[in-house]
Motif scaffolding. Structure first.
Motif, PDB file in Angstrom:
ATOM      1  N   PHE A   1      -8.098  -2.962  -3.880  1.00 17.17           N
ATOM      2  CA  PHE A   1      -7.413  -2.500  -5.004  1.00 17.17           C
ATOM      3  C   PHE A   1      -6.487  -3.154  -5.499  1.00 17.17           C
ATOM      4  O   PHE A   1      -5.670  -4.274  -4.846  1.00 17.17           O
TER       5      PHE A   1
ATOM      6  N   LEU B   1      -5.067   0.971  -7.590  1.00 19.57           N
ATOM      7  CA  LEU B   1      -5.411   2.214  -6.664  1.00 19.57           C
ATOM      8  C   LEU B   1      -4.181   3.716  -7.018  1.00 19.57           C
ATOM      9  O   LEU B   1      -4.150   4.355  -6.515  1.00 19.57           O
TER      10      LEU B   1
ATOM     11  N   PHE C   1      -4.580   4.243   6.080  1.00 17.37           N
ATOM     12  CA  PHE C   1      -5.990   3.160   5.571  1.00 17.37           C
ATOM     13  C   PHE C   1      -6.501   2.593   6.478  1.00 17.37           C
ATOM     14  O   PHE C   1      -6.071   2.765   7.748  1.00 17.37           O
TER      15      PHE C   1
ATOM     16  N   LEU D   1     -13.947   4.308  -1.932  1.00 15.85           N
ATOM     17  CA  LEU D   1     -12.548   3.784  -1.860  1.00 15.85           C
ATOM     18  C   LEU D   1     -12.079   4.373  -1.375  1.00 15.85           C
ATOM     19  O   LEU D   1     -11.181   4.111  -0.645  1.00 15.85           O
ATOM     20  N   GLY D   2     -12.373   6.154  -0.949  1.00 15.82           N
ATOM     21  CA  GLY D   2     -11.393   6.395  -0.373  1.00 15.82           C
ATOM     22  C   GLY D   2     -11.546   7.923  -0.464  1.00 15.82           C
ATOM     23  O   GLY D   2     -12.220   8.288  -1.511  1.00 15.82           O
TER      24      GLY D   2
ATOM     25  N   ARG E   1       1.157  -1.360   0.061  1.00 18.86           N
ATOM     26  CA  ARG E   1      -0.454   0.225   0.266  1.00 18.86           C
ATOM     27  C   ARG E   1       1.088   1.218  -0.200  1.00 18.86           C
ATOM     28  O   ARG E   1       0.644   2.391  -1.037  1.00 18.86           O
TER      29      ARG E   1
ATOM     30  N   GLU F   1      -6.824  11.612  -6.549  1.00 20.29           N
ATOM     31  CA  GLU F   1      -7.461  12.201  -5.486  1.00 20.29           C
ATOM     32  C   GLU F   1      -6.536  13.372  -4.794  1.00 20.29           C
ATOM     33  O   GLU F   1      -7.127  14.112  -3.873  1.00 20.29           O
TER      34      GLU F   1
ATOM     35  N   ARG G   1      -7.699   9.442   2.972  1.00 19.96           N
ATOM     36  CA  ARG G   1      -8.151   8.266   3.529  1.00 19.96           C
ATOM     37  C   ARG G   1      -8.883   7.151   2.788  1.00 19.96           C
ATOM     38  O   ARG G   1      -9.564   7.724   2.297  1.00 19.96           O
ATOM     39  N   PHE G   2      -7.980   6.211   3.067  1.00 19.58           N
ATOM     40  CA  PHE G   2      -9.062   4.773   2.262  1.00 19.58           C
ATOM     41  C   PHE G   2      -9.292   3.824   2.442  1.00 19.58           C
ATOM     42  O   PHE G   2      -8.574   3.424   4.078  1.00 19.58           O
ATOM     43  N   ASN G   3      -9.737   3.187   2.409  1.00 18.14           N
ATOM     44  CA  ASN G   3     -10.856   1.994   2.449  1.00 18.14           C
ATOM     45  C   ASN G   3      -9.469   0.723   2.900  1.00 18.14           C
ATOM     46  O   ASN G   3      -9.311  -0.041   1.943  1.00 18.14           O
TER      47      ASN G   3
ATOM     48  N   LEU H   1      -5.515   6.886  -6.638  1.00 21.29           N
ATOM     49  CA  LEU H   1      -4.802   8.197  -5.507  1.00 21.29           C
ATOM     50  C   LEU H   1      -3.753   9.396  -6.572  1.00 21.29           C
ATOM     51  O   LEU H   1      -4.434  10.063  -6.119  1.00 21.29           O
TER      52      LEU H   1
END
Length: 471
Positions: free
Chosen positions: A160, A174, A85, A97-98, A58, A181, A143-145, A178
């Motif tokens: 992801f 992912l 996460f 998702l985030g 991650r 985001e 912040r992501f799940n 990202l």
């Protein structure tokens, strides 16, 4: 200097890396031991990501997205992204998702290009030539799940993809998410309330100078709160009027797809129709595929689903012609395959419910005919014209091609459209590009499967917008 706090910051843990390029971007791991980026679950390397644990992979994916942006933006002030996460809302069929965004916004800082205007902290720091943030605060919060795809109650099987090679298959890439985001955190968003139209503490966002209502020809900074709120749900009534994006649109956006209807029996249905593109089959071009339009009628009520091989009579009706089918019953690719096997040269799919125009997802390399999707209302208009047909002739001609005068996802003046659905969508409305851009853009409200790990022309217009606002 006025400031506003947008997202609460979590306690800082350890800084885990920085992109060494035009801008230094540091990912700050705020997860507790054993959680998120520190999850010790063993995993195999995937797509160039050599992390030995889930947490390490991650983190490496986060750093790859930071590196890509760091090689693109220019700033002498290091950018800090507070990342974690954590469990987020999800179910077996849907999930968050985030999210990421600017942690603080600033106005009237040193060297501010516009007085009395909000800028996100990373951009404000770049323009000021010094960090303007509250001490020890990040510029961006992400912040992501952590549960996505890993549990039966959180989109099982759709987690992801942590590889770095953009070969995500059925997973959710992912790095792409990202890149999207992080762009919001750099400033791809308005800080004006896009539901009420009210400005933050009475000041406009830098975005509001470039958001143009293409029907009234007024920028958001010139509007009342009520006018901004109406513009946000205008349905393609809001354009981005930044000079760099507009100049770059012809290099990035393809010509808009369209369906043209004519013929002796077309009547009121004659004209040009907006269409949604299919992700399968050949793309439309300036050389249209043209032929008689005939409906598939394989259901007792006269509708045509084309979910099973057509009868001999139904196949003869569409052979060498453009087939009109109805949505429902099976996947889009199944319908296209069915009419192709019956000998159709193209497919027009009519929606089965009211709503905005949309494309068609799916993949099948064996499909060689073009397909487009039209609204329910347009489908009903075409069906009315086809009621006077014989078994083999309709007198209605369909052409599937592109409009050389219009770019997909742009207004009549060549400015890219912003996402303004007629029903307000929190978190999506206004602060994204419209969904009918072609090729799909990174900053549409939905992550599409054909995106590449790039934010700049000739593939993408994200960087062009950020440069319009000061990057």
């Amino acid at each position: 200097m006025r400031t506003a706090k947008l997202l609460a910051a979590f306690a800082l843990a350890c800084a885990v890396g920085a992109a060494q390029a035009a801008a230094t971007i540091t990912i700050i791991n705020t997860n507790a031991p054993g959680e998120g980026f520190n999850d010790p679950t063993p995993v195999a390397p995937v797509g160039g990501n050599s992390g030995a644990t889930l947490g390490q992979q991650r983190l490496i994916a986060f750093q790859r997205a930071a590196d890509l942006w760091g090689a693109t933006l220019t700033s002498t002030v290091p950018i800090r992204i507070d990342a974690a996460f954590i469990p987020l809302n999800c179910s077996a069929n849907s999930a968050v998702l985030g999210a990421a965004g600017a942690n603080e916004i600033f106005s009237d800082f040193a060297n501010a290009p516009r007085a009395g205007t909000w800028y996100p902290s990373a951009l404000a720091s770049k323009l000021a030539g010094a960090d303007v943030t509250t001490p020890d605060q990040p510029h961006i919060v992400a912040r992501f799940n952590s549960r996505l795809g890993l549990f039966a109650d959180c989109l099982p099987g759709s987690g992801f993809y942590l590889g770095l090679d953009d070969k995500f298959g059925s997973g959710i890439d992912l790095v792409t998410v990202l890149l999207h985001e992080f762009a919001h955190g750099f400033g791809f968003q308005t800080f004006t309330d896009d539901e009420s139209g009210e400005q933050m503490l009475g000041l406009p966002s830098v975005w509001d100078y470039y958001l143009l209502d293409n029907r009234s020809d007024k920028a958001w900074v010139q509007m009342t709160d009520a006018e901004r709120a109406a513009s946000a749900v205008s349905g393609n009534g809001l354009s981005w009027n930044g000079p760099l994006v507009t100049a770059t649109v012809p290099r990035v956006l393809a010509h808009r797809s369209r369906l043209v209807i004519n013929g002796a029996a077309a009547g009121d249905a004659a004209g040009s129709y907006a269409v949604g593109d299919a992700s399968f089959g050949p793309p439309l071009s300036r050389r249209p595929v043209t032929g008689p339009l005939m409906p598939v009628a394989d259901q007792p009520d006269g509708s045509g689903l084309a979910c099973a091989p057509l009868s001999l009579a139904a196949a003869l009706a569409v052979r060498g012609r453009v087939a009109l089918v109805d949505r429902g019953g099976c996947a889009f690719v199944d319908k296209a395959r069915t009419v192709q096997e019956a000998g159709a040269i193209g497919m027009v799919l009519a929606d089965n419910q009211p709503g905005a125009l949309a494309g068609m997802t799916g993949a099948d390399p064996t499909i060689t005919i073009p397909s487009v999707r039209i609204t329910q209302a347009d489908g009903q208009l075409l069906k009315s014209a086809l009621q006077r047909r014989s078994r083999s002739r309709s007198g209605v001609i369909a052409s599937l091609g592109t409009d050389p005068r219009q770019r997909a996802g742009a207004d009549a003046s060549g400015r890219i459209l912003m996402y303004t659905p007629t029903i307000y969508e929190p978190g999506s409305t206004v602060s994204h590009y419209a969904t009918d851009a072609k090729p799909d853009q990174l900053m549409e409200p939905f992550i599409n499967t054909d995106l590449a790990h790039t934010v700049m022309p000739p593939r993408d217009l994200t960087l062009s917008l950020l440069r319009d606002i000061g990057w």
